[in-house]
Enzyme design. Sequence first.
Site, PDB file in Angstrom:
ATOM      1  N   ASP A   1      -0.672  14.044  13.838  1.00  0.00           N
ATOM      2  CA  ASP A   1      -0.649  15.479  12.887  1.00  0.00           C
ATOM      3  C   ASP A   1      -0.165  15.398  11.525  1.00  0.00           C
ATOM      4  O   ASP A   1      -0.706  15.866  10.642  1.00  0.00           O
ATOM      5  CB  ASP A   1       0.059  16.421  13.666  1.00  0.00           C
ATOM      6  CG  ASP A   1      -0.615  16.570  15.092  1.00  0.00           C
ATOM      7  OD1 ASP A   1      -1.746  16.512  15.332  1.00  0.00           O
ATOM      8  OD2 ASP A   1       0.095  17.139  16.049  1.00  0.00           O
TER       9      ASP A   1
ATOM     10  N   HIS B   1      -7.299  -5.897   0.770  1.00  0.00           N
ATOM     11  CA  HIS B   1      -6.121  -5.365   0.718  1.00  0.00           C
ATOM     12  C   HIS B   1      -4.961  -5.831   1.627  1.00  0.00           C
ATOM     13  O   HIS B   1      -3.749  -5.508   1.136  1.00  0.00           O
ATOM     14  CB  HIS B   1      -6.644  -3.869   1.126  1.00  0.00           C
ATOM     15  CG  HIS B   1      -5.506  -2.753   0.946  1.00  0.00           C
ATOM     16  ND1 HIS B   1      -4.595  -2.357  -0.203  1.00  0.00           N
ATOM     17  CD2 HIS B   1      -4.825  -1.988   1.976  1.00  0.00           C
ATOM     18  CE1 HIS B   1      -3.920  -1.777  -0.004  1.00  0.00           C
ATOM     19  NE2 HIS B   1      -4.038  -1.135   1.260  1.00  0.00           N
TER      20      HIS B   1
ATOM     21  N   SER C   1       0.838  -1.225  -0.001  1.00  0.00           N
ATOM     22  CA  SER C   1       0.057   0.233   0.076  1.00  0.00           C
ATOM     23  C   SER C   1       0.896   1.220   0.002  1.00  0.00           C
ATOM     24  O   SER C   1       1.665   1.643  -0.905  1.00  0.00           O
ATOM     25  CB  SER C   1      -0.961   0.035   1.282  1.00  0.00           C
ATOM     26  OG  SER C   1      -1.892   0.946   0.991  1.00  0.00           O
TER      27      SER C   1
END
Length: 292
Positions: A209, A268, A113
């Site tokens: 963040d 996946h 991925s």
Amino acid sequence: MNSAVSTARRRFSSAVNLAFTRYGNAEATDNKPLVIAHGLFGQKQNWNSVSKALQLRLKNQIFAVDMRNHGESPHVATMEYDEMAFDLVKFIETVVLPSTSEKFSSVHLLGHSMGGKAAMSLALSPKNSGLVDRLIVEDVSPNTMNKKSHSNFPYFIRAMKNADLSQSRKHIGQYLEPVVKDLATRQFLLTNLVSDDNGSRLKWKLNLDAIEEFLSHITSQTLTSGSFGGSALFQSGARSDYIAPQDYPVIKNLFPNATFDVIPDAGHWVHAEQPKLFIDSVVRFLGEKEEN
């Protein structure tokens, strides 16, 4: 100085030192080293059992890394794909190849991925492609990763940031449940919880963040230039839509020696859902070493 060269040098100078786990010792050199890069929200420990099984069959050294802002690797402000590729280049050049006593000048590279997109970015770089002998990409194409499931990711991140980390792991899981409804996904995210330095509360290993800020880049960036002439294996899950047949011409344009392996009854996370079939596929591609 050419601006592109200047930018590349500046970003390489800021490449982080990736945390890693090594499987196999320096004498395990029957096959080239294999470097494994995980996906978004993952970490090297997720690859422990697969790495051990691969090392036993390949008789090589395997290095599972934590990508920047994940696991035990440094938290930094940015995480674009070319930066993640430079992190891998630095790791290969300063950690992996020196461990082989100069027997090898390149490695095999496997990415899932997000890690697969970073691995492709490295392999497509004219300057650094020589570091990669064979490339394995698990369930991602050079095209956008912006799938329907990704629309939930901003909500996942916000819920994780808002969770009360003074509570137990169980309570945090219960807090996430209304947002992260799938149990397997929720458990996967919770593996990123660890005790803080004084053990009084939990903390996220992830730099939420930075991941939040660069989420759109991670899920929508498309690779359109370059060419990798080495052998490349693109694995996909039969129940996943991350690599579709219409992606094959795009992949072959960038990776002319690409082959494809669709793993049955897998989504996946092919390596977690069908580990035996996944391992067999990798070993066939890289070449199993027989016992003496």
